[in-house]
Enzyme design. Structure first.
Site, PDB file in Angstrom:
ATOM      1  N   SER A 183      30.667-116.121  34.823  1.00 42.84           N
ATOM      2  CA  SER A 183      31.120-115.763  33.187  1.00 42.84           C
ATOM      3  C   SER A 183      32.159-116.571  32.380  1.00 42.84           C
ATOM      4  O   SER A 183      33.216-116.133  32.880  1.00 42.84           O
ATOM      5  CB  SER A 183      30.889-114.433  32.885  1.00 42.84           C
ATOM      6  OG  SER A 183      29.994-113.664  33.431  1.00 42.84           O
TER       7      SER A 183
ATOM      8  N   HIS B  73      26.368-118.296  30.321  1.00 41.50           N
ATOM      9  CA  HIS B  73      26.176-118.940  31.719  1.00 41.50           C
ATOM     10  C   HIS B  73      25.042-119.974  31.267  1.00 41.50           C
ATOM     11  O   HIS B  73      23.955-119.556  30.493  1.00 41.50           O
ATOM     12  CB  HIS B  73      25.156-118.011  32.697  1.00 41.50           C
ATOM     13  CG  HIS B  73      26.162-116.834  33.184  1.00 41.50           C
ATOM     14  ND1 HIS B  73      26.370-116.897  34.750  1.00 41.50           N
ATOM     15  CD2 HIS B  73      26.643-115.796  32.831  1.00 41.50           C
ATOM     16  CE1 HIS B  73      27.072-116.067  34.731  1.00 41.50           C
ATOM     17  NE2 HIS B  73      27.361-115.260  33.811  1.00 41.50           N
TER      18      HIS B  73
ATOM     19  N   HIS C 256      21.888-112.164  37.818  1.00 37.83           N
ATOM     20  CA  HIS C 256      22.284-110.943  38.190  1.00 37.83           C
ATOM     21  C   HIS C 256      21.207-109.979  38.300  1.00 37.83           C
ATOM     22  O   HIS C 256      20.195-109.958  37.784  1.00 37.83           O
ATOM     23  CB  HIS C 256      23.264-110.247  36.930  1.00 37.83           C
ATOM     24  CG  HIS C 256      24.431-111.232  36.669  1.00 37.83           C
ATOM     25  ND1 HIS C 256      24.153-112.259  35.732  1.00 37.83           N
ATOM     26  CD2 HIS C 256      25.500-111.481  36.916  1.00 37.83           C
ATOM     27  CE1 HIS C 256      25.290-112.869  35.664  1.00 37.83           C
ATOM     28  NE2 HIS C 256      26.455-112.167  36.561  1.00 37.83           N
TER      29      HIS C 256
ATOM     30  N   TYR D 126      21.227-107.100  37.122  1.00 36.31           N
ATOM     31  CA  TYR D 126      21.341-106.239  36.077  1.00 36.31           C
ATOM     32  C   TYR D 126      20.253-106.990  35.051  1.00 36.31           C
ATOM     33  O   TYR D 126      19.771-106.480  33.975  1.00 36.31           O
ATOM     34  CB  TYR D 126      22.477-106.024  35.283  1.00 36.31           C
ATOM     35  CG  TYR D 126      23.472-107.165  34.927  1.00 36.31           C
ATOM     36  CD1 TYR D 126      22.797-108.040  33.817  1.00 36.31           C
ATOM     37  CD2 TYR D 126      24.519-107.594  35.355  1.00 36.31           C
ATOM     38  CE1 TYR D 126      23.434-108.964  33.231  1.00 36.31           C
ATOM     39  CE2 TYR D 126      25.244-108.514  34.914  1.00 36.31           C
ATOM     40  CZ  TYR D 126      24.798-109.182  33.938  1.00 36.31           C
ATOM     41  OH  TYR D 126      25.696-110.332  33.343  1.00 36.31           O
ATOM     42  N   GLU D 127      19.935-108.081  35.188  1.00 38.17           N
ATOM     43  CA  GLU D 127      18.799-108.910  34.381  1.00 38.17           C
ATOM     44  C   GLU D 127      17.541-108.241  35.006  1.00 38.17           C
ATOM     45  O   GLU D 127      16.535-108.878  34.206  1.00 38.17           O
ATOM     46  CB  GLU D 127      19.128-110.416  34.480  1.00 38.17           C
ATOM     47  CG  GLU D 127      20.353-110.931  34.051  1.00 38.17           C
ATOM     48  CD  GLU D 127      20.623-112.276  34.171  1.00 38.17           C
ATOM     49  OE1 GLU D 127      20.069-113.194  33.780  1.00 38.17           O
ATOM     50  OE2 GLU D 127      21.356-112.578  35.422  1.00 38.17           O
TER      51      GLU D 127
ATOM     52  N   ALA E 233      33.620-113.033  37.011  1.00 35.68           N
ATOM     53  CA  ALA E 233      34.779-112.160  36.081  1.00 35.68           C
ATOM     54  C   ALA E 233      34.718-110.973  36.582  1.00 35.68           C
ATOM     55  O   ALA E 233      33.664-110.307  37.002  1.00 35.68           O
ATOM     56  CB  ALA E 233      33.982-112.399  34.680  1.00 35.68           C
TER      57      ALA E 233
ATOM     58  N   MET F 164      29.785-107.131  38.999  1.00 40.18           N
ATOM     59  CA  MET F 164      28.425-107.006  39.107  1.00 40.18           C
ATOM     60  C   MET F 164      27.637-107.957  39.635  1.00 40.18           C
ATOM     61  O   MET F 164      26.494-108.176  39.338  1.00 40.18           O
ATOM     62  CB  MET F 164      27.720-106.734  37.438  1.00 40.18           C
ATOM     63  CG  MET F 164      28.433-105.621  36.660  1.00 40.18           C
ATOM     64  SD  MET F 164      27.994-105.567  35.129  1.00 40.18           S
ATOM     65  CE  MET F 164      28.903-104.643  34.237  1.00 40.18           C
ATOM     66  N   SER F 165      28.307-108.738  40.515  1.00 39.36           N
ATOM     67  CA  SER F 165      27.476-109.935  41.027  1.00 39.36           C
ATOM     68  C   SER F 165      28.096-110.140  42.354  1.00 39.36           C
ATOM     69  O   SER F 165      28.659-109.375  42.942  1.00 39.36           O
ATOM     70  CB  SER F 165      27.898-111.433  40.224  1.00 39.36           C
ATOM     71  OG  SER F 165      29.275-111.523  40.250  1.00 39.36           O
TER      72      SER F 165
ATOM     73  N   ASN G 268      39.547-108.323  32.278  1.00 36.54           N
ATOM     74  CA  ASN G 268      40.002-107.128  31.707  1.00 36.54           C
ATOM     75  C   ASN G 268      40.314-105.940  32.816  1.00 36.54           C
ATOM     76  O   ASN G 268      40.181-105.975  33.819  1.00 36.54           O
ATOM     77  CB  ASN G 268      38.653-106.473  30.808  1.00 36.54           C
ATOM     78  CG  ASN G 268      37.652-106.183  31.719  1.00 36.54           C
ATOM     79  OD1 ASN G 268      36.811-106.967  32.206  1.00 36.54           O
ATOM     80  ND2 ASN G 268      37.421-105.001  32.104  1.00 36.54           N
TER      81      ASN G 268
ATOM     82  N   HIS H 202      32.289-107.293  25.994  1.00 34.80           N
ATOM     83  CA  HIS H 202      31.739-108.415  26.779  1.00 34.80           C
ATOM     84  C   HIS H 202      32.380-109.783  26.279  1.00 34.80           C
ATOM     85  O   HIS H 202      32.622-110.631  27.010  1.00 34.80           O
ATOM     86  CB  HIS H 202      30.195-108.590  26.944  1.00 34.80           C
ATOM     87  CG  HIS H 202      29.718-109.679  27.432  1.00 34.80           C
ATOM     88  ND1 HIS H 202      29.900-109.702  28.820  1.00 34.80           N
ATOM     89  CD2 HIS H 202      28.755-110.611  27.297  1.00 34.80           C
ATOM     90  CE1 HIS H 202      29.150-110.732  29.417  1.00 34.80           C
ATOM     91  NE2 HIS H 202      28.394-111.339  28.479  1.00 34.80           N
TER      92      HIS H 202
HETATM   93  N1  HPA Z   1      33.360-104.140  35.139  1.00 30.64           N
HETATM   94  C1  HPA Z   1      32.534-104.581  35.850  1.00 30.64           C
HETATM   95  N2  HPA Z   1      31.979-105.802  35.674  1.00 30.64           N
HETATM   96  C2  HPA Z   1      32.993-106.488  35.015  1.00 30.64           C
HETATM   97  C3  HPA Z   1      34.053-106.124  34.481  1.00 30.64           C
HETATM   98  C4  HPA Z   1      34.360-104.581  34.503  1.00 30.64           C
HETATM   99  O1  HPA Z   1      35.196-104.163  34.014  1.00 30.64           O
HETATM  100  N3  HPA Z   1      34.542-107.243  33.727  1.00 30.64           N
HETATM  101  C5  HPA Z   1      33.846-108.182  33.984  1.00 30.64           C
HETATM  102  N4  HPA Z   1      33.089-107.892  34.821  1.00 30.64           N
END
Ligand code: HPA
Length: 282
Positions: A33, A64, A86, A88-89, A116, A214-215, A238, A250
């Protein structure tokens, strides 16, 4: 998709990609990302949208680009994924790792995976680059589930050093040369797409996680099965939930990725040739 089908599909996709470019990549680089900028560094470039490649899934996540970029970094042939898919998609885990299987078939020996991530370790701050040294798989899925197909590799694979110590050392040395303070940490992978609760993050900190995302983990498992060595780099976009009062957005995740992309590109520019050289030996 049964595994015997999968092998045929992998071969088909590999043949298609090879027909589009004379580049025979040694290293695959997956840009997460907001981190897609490194692809501009390549020469002799051929771009292929995921949608054109047989059996490839399209990336739908914002931030992406969804294209493959083949080219050279100096003298070294590489393939870049500008964007990944991902879990989650809603894609099955086999689809998420399909590109890695194709790259292995094309002769790729090393993978550099970027993402990320949220910072769990309180010593991190926004924008910190962290080399993943190990992971905790809380996605509840594994790409090696299913009928065994030895053409991809064995089923019960060792994960003791999933993230190559040698590659981490090369990256740490590159970081020193560039004046970047790279950390090393444990990445915990979740399904997402909701971010975590503060209670979850405090649990994850207790069990030894430094980063959350998440990846990456499915790709690493598939890569290791096929004998591909891995370097994985997280950008802390973050601090994780509950470490500050601020909600996680996001847009901010993407923005920090873009802000850090200069450093990130410099690091990859330095480390990719070293890893390619290593891969060429093996
Ligand atoms: N949590 C999960 N996935 C992420 C985060 C997060 O805080 N930041 C970027 N990807």
């Amino acid at each position: 998709m049964s595994n015997s089908d999968e092998f045929t599909q992998v071969e088909f996709a590999a043949k298609f990609i090879s027909s589009q470019s004379t580049i025979k990549p040694l290293v695959a680089i997956v840009l997460g990302s907001g981190l897609g900028g490194f692809a501009d560094e390549l020469t002799d470039v051929v771009r292929i949208s995921y949608g054109e490649i047989p059996h490839f899934v399209r990336s739908t996540a914002v931030g992406h680009a969804g294209q493959l970029v083949l080219g050279n970094i100096g003298a070294w042939p590489v393939v870049i994924m500008q964007g990944r898919t991902h879990l989650y998609e809603g894609y099955p885990v086999q689809s998420v790792v399909f590109p890695l299987r194709v790259f292995a078939r094309m002769g790729v020996r090393a993978a550099i995976l970027t993402n990320a991530a949220g910072g769990i370790n309180l010593q991190y701050g926004q924008g910190r680059l962290v080399l993943i040294k190990d992971h905790i798989n809380f996605q509840g899925q594994n790409p090696l589930v299913g009928t065994e197909d030895l053409r991809f590799g064995p089923r019960f694979i060792d994960m003791t050093e999933a993230y190559s110590k040698r590659y981490r050392q090369l990256a740490l040395e590159a970081g020193k040369r560039l004046g970047l303070e790279l950390a090393e940490g444990v990445y915990l992978a979740l399904l997402g797409p909701s971010y975590e609760t503060p209670a979850e993050i405090s649990f994850f900190r207790t069990i030894g996680a430094d980063l959350v995302g998440m990846s990456t983990v499915p790709e690493v498992i598939a890569a290791r099965q096929m004998g591909i060595n891995v370097l994985a780099i997280s950008c802390v976009t973050n601090m994780a939930a509950g470490t500050t009062d601020a909600p996680i957005q996001h847009e901010e995740v993407l923005e920090i990725g873009r802000k850090i992309s200069g450093q990130f590109t410099a690091l990859l520019r330095d480390v990719v040739p070293l890893i390619a050289q290593d891969a060429a030996k093996g």
